[in-house]
Design an enzyme around this catalytic site. Structure first.
Site, short mmCIF file in Angstrom:
data_model
loop_
_atom_site.label_atom_id
_atom_site.label_comp_id
_atom_site.label_asym_id
_atom_site.label_seq_id
_atom_site.Cartn_x
_atom_site.Cartn_y
_atom_site.Cartn_z
N GLU A 1 0.65 -7.65 2.58
CA GLU A 1 0.60 -6.85 3.75
C GLU A 1 1.23 -7.54 5.03
O GLU A 1 0.72 -8.62 5.24
CB GLU A 1 -0.79 -6.44 3.91
CG GLU A 1 -1.12 -5.26 2.91
CD GLU A 1 -2.51 -4.53 3.18
OE1 GLU A 1 -3.26 -5.06 4.26
OE2 GLU A 1 -2.84 -3.65 2.76
N SER B 1 0.91 -1.12 -0.12
CA SER B 1 -0.08 0.01 0.03
C SER B 1 0.97 1.13 -0.02
O SER B 1 1.87 1.33 0.79
CB SER B 1 -0.89 -0.22 1.19
OG SER B 1 -1.54 1.25 1.08
N GLY B 2 0.43 2.16 -1.04
CA GLY B 2 1.23 3.42 -0.99
C GLY B 2 2.57 3.47 -2.05
O GLY B 2 3.36 4.31 -1.98
N ASN C 1 -0.96 5.45 3.39
CA ASN C 1 -0.96 6.21 1.97
C ASN C 1 -2.27 7.17 2.31
O ASN C 1 -3.43 6.53 2.73
CB ASN C 1 -1.35 4.92 0.91
CG ASN C 1 -1.69 5.89 -0.41
OD1 ASN C 1 -1.73 7.07 -0.85
ND2 ASN C 1 -1.73 4.74 -1.38
N GLY D 1 -0.85 -5.18 -2.44
CA GLY D 1 0.32 -6.07 -2.35
C GLY D 1 0.24 -6.76 -1.04
O GLY D 1 -0.59 -6.72 -0.22
N SER E 1 -5.22 5.52 0.11
CA SER E 1 -5.15 4.02 -0.38
C SER E 1 -6.19 3.39 -0.84
O SER E 1 -7.35 3.64 -0.35
CB SER E 1 -4.70 3.61 1.05
OG SER E 1 -4.54 1.99 1.11
N SER E 2 -6.23 2.66 -1.99
CA SER E 2 -7.27 1.80 -2.49
C SER E 2 -7.51 0.74 -1.49
O SER E 2 -6.80 0.00 -1.19
CB SER E 2 -7.02 1.32 -3.81
OG SER E 2 -6.12 1.94 -4.43
N THR F 1 -1.72 2.65 -7.95
CA THR F 1 -2.91 3.31 -8.39
C THR F 1 -2.33 4.39 -9.56
O THR F 1 -2.88 4.63 -10.36
CB THR F 1 -3.71 3.66 -7.34
OG1 THR F 1 -4.10 2.54 -6.38
CG2 THR F 1 -5.11 4.34 -7.94
N1 LIG Z 1 4.98 8.00 -9.99
C1 LIG Z 1 4.90 8.90 -9.17
N2 LIG Z 1 5.47 10.08 -8.97
C2 LIG Z 1 5.01 10.95 -8.03
N3 LIG Z 1 4.27 10.56 -7.01
C3 LIG Z 1 4.00 9.29 -6.75
C4 LIG Z 1 4.11 8.24 -7.87
N4 LIG Z 1 3.50 7.17 -7.48
C5 LIG Z 1 2.81 7.41 -6.34
N5 LIG Z 1 3.34 8.54 -5.96
C6 LIG Z 1 2.69 9.25 -4.57
O1 LIG Z 1 2.53 8.19 -3.69
C7 LIG Z 1 1.01 8.08 -3.17
C8 LIG Z 1 0.50 6.55 -3.07
O2 LIG Z 1 0.43 6.06 -4.30
P1 LIG Z 1 -0.75 5.17 -4.85
O3 LIG Z 1 -0.62 4.72 -6.16
O4 LIG Z 1 -2.02 5.43 -4.31
O5 LIG Z 1 -0.52 3.88 -4.14
P2 LIG Z 1 -1.03 2.49 -4.12
O6 LIG Z 1 -1.91 2.50 -4.94
O7 LIG Z 1 0.23 1.44 -4.28
O8 LIG Z 1 -1.40 2.30 -2.54
C9 LIG Z 1 0.44 8.87 -4.22
O9 LIG Z 1 -0.87 9.62 -3.52
C10 LIG Z 1 1.31 10.03 -4.67
O10 LIG Z 1 1.37 10.85 -3.68
MG LIG Z 2 -4.07 1.95 -4.84
#
Ligand SMILES: Nc1ncnc2c1ncn2[C@@H]1O[C@H](COP(=O)(O)OP(=O)(O)O)[C@@H](O)[C@H]1O
Ligand SMILES: [Mg+2]
Length: 1176
Positions: A452, A163-164, A213, A450, A216-217, A168
């Site tokens: 956890e 997560s984070g 996050n 992923g 977080s989804s 997404t």
């Molecule tokens: N490629 C990227 N460039 C800049 N910031 C990113 C990038 N990927 C993720 N982040 C930052 O990380 C945070 C968490 O990403 P997210 O995609 O929501 O994580 P996940 O879906 O894996 O839990 C986002 O809100 C953003 O602020």
């Molecule tokens: Mg997500």
């Protein structure tokens, strides 16, 4: 010099640059010397495009000490986790967040905005080969897209990570990439919009702030994007997995509920909030304050609300649907505020009436029913309903269960709604119409939780980690498979790779009867007091010997300390995780009391109504448990993924503080392990570290061998063979495949790359001169070519203009001639019209010919169809005579054709009709009615014929005259009706041919009594028959005449010769009694013979015969013809006299009236009243 972050050096176009380089870093990172090697030289060496934007992976090898290797397979010590992490660290420091393991992309979340997602950058990756550009998720996206288009095979991109870690974000960026780079059209734009806009909606309802996050989804998402045959996105479909519903009612410290609640309160208009009964302050709602951080500075709920509202419209929500949806969101908040107090018996009572009022309105249910349902439990046992009150704890449980169910189901409804709006509306031929034709291909994006591992891991972590086990299994299987396939296709022997097969763990979780999920389900479903502890005991009992399973009881002394009594530990492929069984049964059961379900089923809120199906209430089967549902949906997901060609993005987060430029090695190591990256690298590096197509390899390194430099004319394979021999590769260092060279050790490649660097330096100056010379000569050539081409162009232009003007002249002349001819024709026509009545002269010649011609052509088209058709086009005055001649000719021709078609039977018919006409026309009232009816030879048993001949006025006759020949001769034969004559009569008539038979009514001469008889006409006589008796026979020689009235009646009198009247019938032969026949010593043949003789000589008659026939015209015409008495048919006006016998006379009086009436009058006459049919 221009620098592009994250791309390549603007000077040489070869070196990979950090994403956001400091100006001071550029020359050293790039390692190119602009003064020594100008741009043109670099292109020359690379043989790449003039824009200089491409760079090969190998280009970064010289800078590897600083920026690490772009592909982990090039790590010298590929089994070392430390080397792996060091490479990641180096790259992360330079803002190079992407690195490959073969074709797998490893991504580290930068936690800052990098300028590597611009449109310009997207263009860079479009259509470019995987290794020609630095690692990027656009390269993965583009590679999948190209495979999809060229091979028309479905693809999927699996994005996983903690997560984070950026899953997404990666999904969104890939979608944006397709939105920008794929072909567009009006319809496609809408789909692109909807695909992109589905994110803010699903994120608002499915994402939340967690400790790890801010966005977080809290659900797994698999999204299919459909592409049509042109490669344009035309539709999509989303599958969602295991929404973390428990968050609706509870959040850990520092975490929030789903975004939508806060967005609604922050962004919702005053009016809307009033309608929903909400206050702007999230602190008012119990469900929003459990984590103590309802408001966070990093999240702008107001802004997100606006984005979400716009997205709802794009997806196709109308105002009332939005209102229904938000009512549900608000109802969850109100539910959270429902409070209970215990009465004297300890039963829960609702203390917050106001909330119930709001809930009733928002959920469109009956308030009192809802209140009751919240504090009672209804069970149906053996067909009987048992209602029992709930205590405080149970009521709170029921309330929370309802909130979770309402929210969870609404989320699934929302996904469905999004899917409907994304559904592809095919306009191309479908697969049913054209089997084998696939109008669309699909690219799937999997953004799923992923691995956890928390301090405290519960049911959710168990499911999530099980999901990751499955994905790992798929990942290893598919990577191994594709490796093996490549080796096979290249003809290189496959060396088996040792890897950990995690099937044993998947089985531990999912196996039927013995797996953890099965045992959990069994505990949930069994009667009795099942608890989380009994579940743990059952687990211990069933899987105690499994090497990947451990509990406090099963552990040895040392390990036992790290395990609570309520916990079990699974050794996952990624490491050990300890789960607490608390809440497993409840969460797996996911129970909602029956009466709450019933209440929701009766809701008039359309969304709730769709979410709660009535069949749930009647369905006897227990609903599937949460774990089984998840297991089944995972197995479906695996099927989906297996049917597609996968690409992988493995996301990692560099630190837990969401901070940029902080690389927490411990955390990274943890993830490298949990993502199975080392395993992945080992599989990928099983044989060879590097492989390239011969053409590409030769192109890059040809300058290192005199035989291949500057060009190699033979096959690339041979060129590479010569090259590697020259470079001194040892046999164990490389293998030559069918299309690629495989290099076993990175150091071999690095040595080659270093040699290339040196070679470039030494070639530098000479090549600069060569290039100068080349540039100058090129300029001269260009000037000369310009001059030459211009001259040629001017000549061609001149020629083109000459040809054009000549051709335009020709066309103009042709057009003018045509117009002139048209004008003359019109003028001649008008003049001719003016002179049309003059004798033929030059002025009207043309017109008259034209008129004649048109008349004749018109006549040809409109000739009369048959003899009855009297139409004829009106001729012009000059053709009157010719027209008459033609008309006569035409008529003669039709008559001739008509006559030729007449059969003998019809001839006879017509002759009889002519005679009837001679006798009756204008004389008898009912003659005209008889004309269209065919004369036939028998009227006995004529029902069929009657309807055929008489049913249609003028039917058959006209039809025949018109030339139709459907009538068959049997109508005129004597087959029909013969059986109506008694056989004895037929025997009596013997050989005498019957000519006509008709039923008649005979009036006796004394009392004028009417008796039904048959009248038979033979060649020689008319015979009156009563069933089997021949009553009278009148030889034609004795028939003196026939009388009939002029009116419409059917009566007629056969006048018989007086002498004959004296003859008496002594024996009616036709009615010889059987007794006589049997007693007679004379043989029967002789008796019959005698009968025949008597018949021949005529029977006894007593005066004239008065008869009535329904077919009087036909009967009399036939009789007149057969008896040759055509001239003896008398048509009388007023009355007919006839002989009764022995000189006595009878009189029939005929008068007109309205109805037919035949009766004896007082004066002894027979009076016939006949209706008048024809006005004369
Ligand atoms: N490629 C990227 N460039 C800049 N910031 C990113 C990038 N990927 C993720 N982040 C930052 O990380 C945070 C968490 O990403 P997210 O995609 O929501 O994580 P996940 O879906 O894996 O839990 C986002 O809100 C953003 O602020
Ligand atoms: Mg997500």
């Amino acid at each position: 010099m221009k620098f592009r972050g994250g791309g390549n050096c603007g000077s040489c176009g070869l070196r990979e640059l950090p994403a956001n380089p400091q100006p001071s870093q550029i020359p050293c990172v790039c390692a190119c010397k602009p003064t020594a090697i100008p741009n043109s030289l670099c292109f020359c060496l690379q043989g790449l495009g003039a824009n200089g934007i491409r760079l090969t992976m190998e280009s970064a090898l010289t800078a590897r000490d600083r920026v690490g290797v772009q592909d982990f397979v090039l790590l010298e010590n590929f089994t070392s986790e430390a080397a792996f992490i060091e490479n990641l660290r180096k790259r992360f420091k330079e803002n190079l967040i992407y690195t490959y393991i073969g074709s797998v992309l490893v991504s580290v979340n930068p936690y800052k905005e990098l300028e590597i997602y611009t449109k310009q950058n997207m263009e860079r990756y479009r259509g470019v080969s995987f290794y020609e550009v630095s690692p990027h998720l656009y390269a993965i996206a583009d590679n999948s897209y190209r495979s999809l288009r060229t091979e028309r095979k479905d693809q999927c991109i699996l994005i996983s990570g903690e997560s984070g870690a950026g899953k997404t974000e990666a999904t969104k960026k890939i979608l944006q990439y397709y939105a920008v780079t794929c072909p567009a059209s009006q319809q496609v734009e809408t789909v692109k919009d909807r695909l992109l806009q589905s994110n803010p909606v699903l994120e608002a309802f499915g994402n939340a702030k967690t400790l790890r996050n801010d966005n977080s989804s809290r659900f797994g998402k698999y999204m299919d994007v459909q592409f049509d045959y042109r490669g344009a996105p035309v539709g999509g479909h989303i599958l969602n997995y295991l929404l973390e519903k428990s968050r609706v009612v509870h959040q850990n410290h520092g975490e929030r509920n789903f975004h939508i609640f806060y967005q609604l309160l922050e962004g919702g208009e005053e009016d809307l909030l009033r309608r929903l009964g909400l206050e702007k302050n999230p602190q008012q709602y119990h469900y929003l304050v459990k984590g103590h951080c309802a408001r966070v500075s990093s999240i702008n709920d107001k802004n997100e609300w606006k984005i979400m509202r716009r997205a709802l419209s794009v997806i196709g929500f109308n105002d009332s649907e939005v209102e229904d949806l938000l009512s549900i969101v608000a109802s969850v908040l109100h539910l959270g505020n429902v409070q209970f107090a215990a009465d004297e018996q300890g039963n829960a009572q609702v203390t917050t009436e106001n909330q119930i009022k709001y809930l009733a309105r928002l959920l469109a249910v009956d308030g009192s029913v809802l209140r009751d349902a919240l504090i009672h439990k209804k069970i149906i046992a053996k067909g009987e309903e048992l209602v029992s009150p709930l205590n405080l704890e149970q009521a709170a449980y029921a309330r929370d269960a309802l909130a979770k169910a309402v929210y969870g189901r609404t989320f699934s409804w929302l996904v469905n709604k999004v899917n409907k709006s994304l559904a592809y509306k095919a306009s191309e031929p479908s697969e049913e119409k054209f089997p084998g034709w696939r109008s669309t291909t699909v690219l799937g994006l999997l953004d799923i939780y992923g691995f956890e591992v928390f301090q405290h891991n519960s049911f959710e972590q168990f499911c999530i980690n099980y999901c990751n086990e499955k994905l790992q299994q798929l990942f290893i299987e598919l990577t191994l498979k594709s490796e093996q396939e490549e080796y096979e296709s290249e003809g290189i022997a496959w060396e088996p790779v040792q890897y950990f097969n995690n099937k044993i763990i998947c089985d531990l979780v999912e196996e039927k009867f013995k797996g953890i999920i099965s045992i959990l389900d069994e505990e949930c479903l069994r009667p009795g007091d099942a608890t989380d502890t009994t579940f743990l005991e059952k687990l211990e009992e069933t899987v105690k010997n499994h090497p990947h399973f451990l509990t406090h009881k099963l552990a040895d002394q040392k390990t036992r300390k790290s395990l609570g009594r309520e916990e079990f530990r699974l050794s996952h492929y990624a490491g050990d995780v300890t789960y607490s069984v608390a809440g497993f049964l409840d969460k797996n059961n996911d129970l909602l009391f029956r009466n709450l379900k019933e209440t929701m089923c009766n809701s008039e809120n359309p969304i709730i109504n769709q979410c709660f199906d009535r069949t749930e209430l009647t369905d006897k089967k227990r609903p599937e448990t949460a774990a089984t549902q998840f297991k089944n949906s995972l197995s479906k997901l695996m099927e989906i993924l297996m049917s597609k060609e996968p690409s992988y993005i493995r996301c990692m987060k560099p630190n837990d503080a969401k901070q940029a430029d902080r690389f927490d090695e411990v955390l990274i190591r943890h993830q490298v392990k949990y993502l199975g990256l080392m395993e992945n690298l080992r599989v990928r590096r099983a044989g060879f570290a590097y492989r390239r197509k011969y053409e590409v390899f030769l192109q890059r390194y040809k300058s290192l061998c005199p035989e291949t430099w500057p060009t190699w004319d033979g096959r690339p394979y041979d060129g590479v063979a010569v090259l590697v021999k020259h470079l001194g590769y040892k046999p164990e260092e490389y293998k030559m495949g069918r299309t690629k060279i495989f290099i076993r050790f990175p150091k071999t490649l690095f040595a080659t790359e270093d040699a290339l660097e040196v070679r470039k330096q030494s070639l530098g100056e000479a090549l600069t001169l060569a290039v100068d010379f080349f540039v100058k000569t090129t300029k001269m050539q260009a000037t000369w070519r310009g001059f030459y081409r211009r001259k040629k162009f001017l000549t061609m232009k001149h020629s083109a203009i000459t040809i054009q003007s000549w051709w335009r002249g020709t066309l103009g002349r042709r057009k003018a001639a045509k117009r002139k001819w048209a004008v003359e024709t019109i003028r001649r026509f008008i003049k001719g019209f003016i002179y049309r009545n003059h004798p033929r002269c030059p002025e009207n010649e043309y017109f008259l010919d034209y008129i004649r011609f048109s008349f004749l052509m018109n006549l040809k088209r409109n000739l009369p169809k048959n003899v009855l058709d009297k139409s004829w086009p009106t001729p012009p005055p000059s053709l009157c005579e010719a027209s008459q001649l033609l008309r006569r000719l035409c008529m003669q021709n039709m008559v001739w054709t008509y006559c030729k078609r007449i059969s003998p039977e019809w001839k006879q018919q017509l002759e009889q009709k002519v005679i009837a006409s001679e006798i009756f026309k204008g004389k008898k009232d009912n003659y005209p009615q008889s004309v269209p009816r065919l004369f036939i030879n028998t009227r006995l048993g004529e029902w069929g014929l009657q309807s055929l001949t008489g049913g249609r006025k003028g039917g058959l006759m006209n039809s025949f005259l018109a030339g139709n020949s459907f009538l068959t001769p049997h109508l005129f034969g004597f087959n029909t009706g013969r059986e109506e004559i008694n056989t004895k009569v037929l025997q009596a008539l013997e050989n005498e041919a019957l000519k006509y038979a008709v039923p008649v009514v005979k009036y006796d001469r004394k009392g004028y009594k009417a008796r039904a008889r048959q009248l038979l006409l033979t060649q020689n006589s008319a015979i009156v028959v009563e069933e089997s008796k021949i009553k009278q026979r009148i030889d034609y020689s004795n028939l003196t005449g026939i009388s009939v009235s002029s009116l419409s009646d059917n009566l007629f009198v056969l006048h018989v010769h007086c002498e004959d009247n004296k003859q008496k019938l002594r024996l009616s032969t036709a009615c010889l009694p059987p007794l006589v026949l049997s007693l007679s010593p004379v043989p029967y043949s002789r008796v019959v013979g005698t009968k025949a003789m008597i018949l021949k000589n005529g029977l006894s008659f007593q005066g004239d015969v008065v008869l009535q026939s329904d077919h009087v015209i036909e009967t009399l015409t036939k009789a007149a013809i057969l008896a040759n008495k055509i001239n003896n048919v008398n048509i009388n006006q007023g009355s007919i006299k006839f002989t009764v016998g022995q000189g006595k006379e009878g009189i029939i009086d005929f008068i007109s009236g309205s109805e037919l009436l035949i009766a004896k009058a007082k004066n002894g006459h027979l009076t016939v009243v006949a209706p008048r049919l024809n006005s004369r």
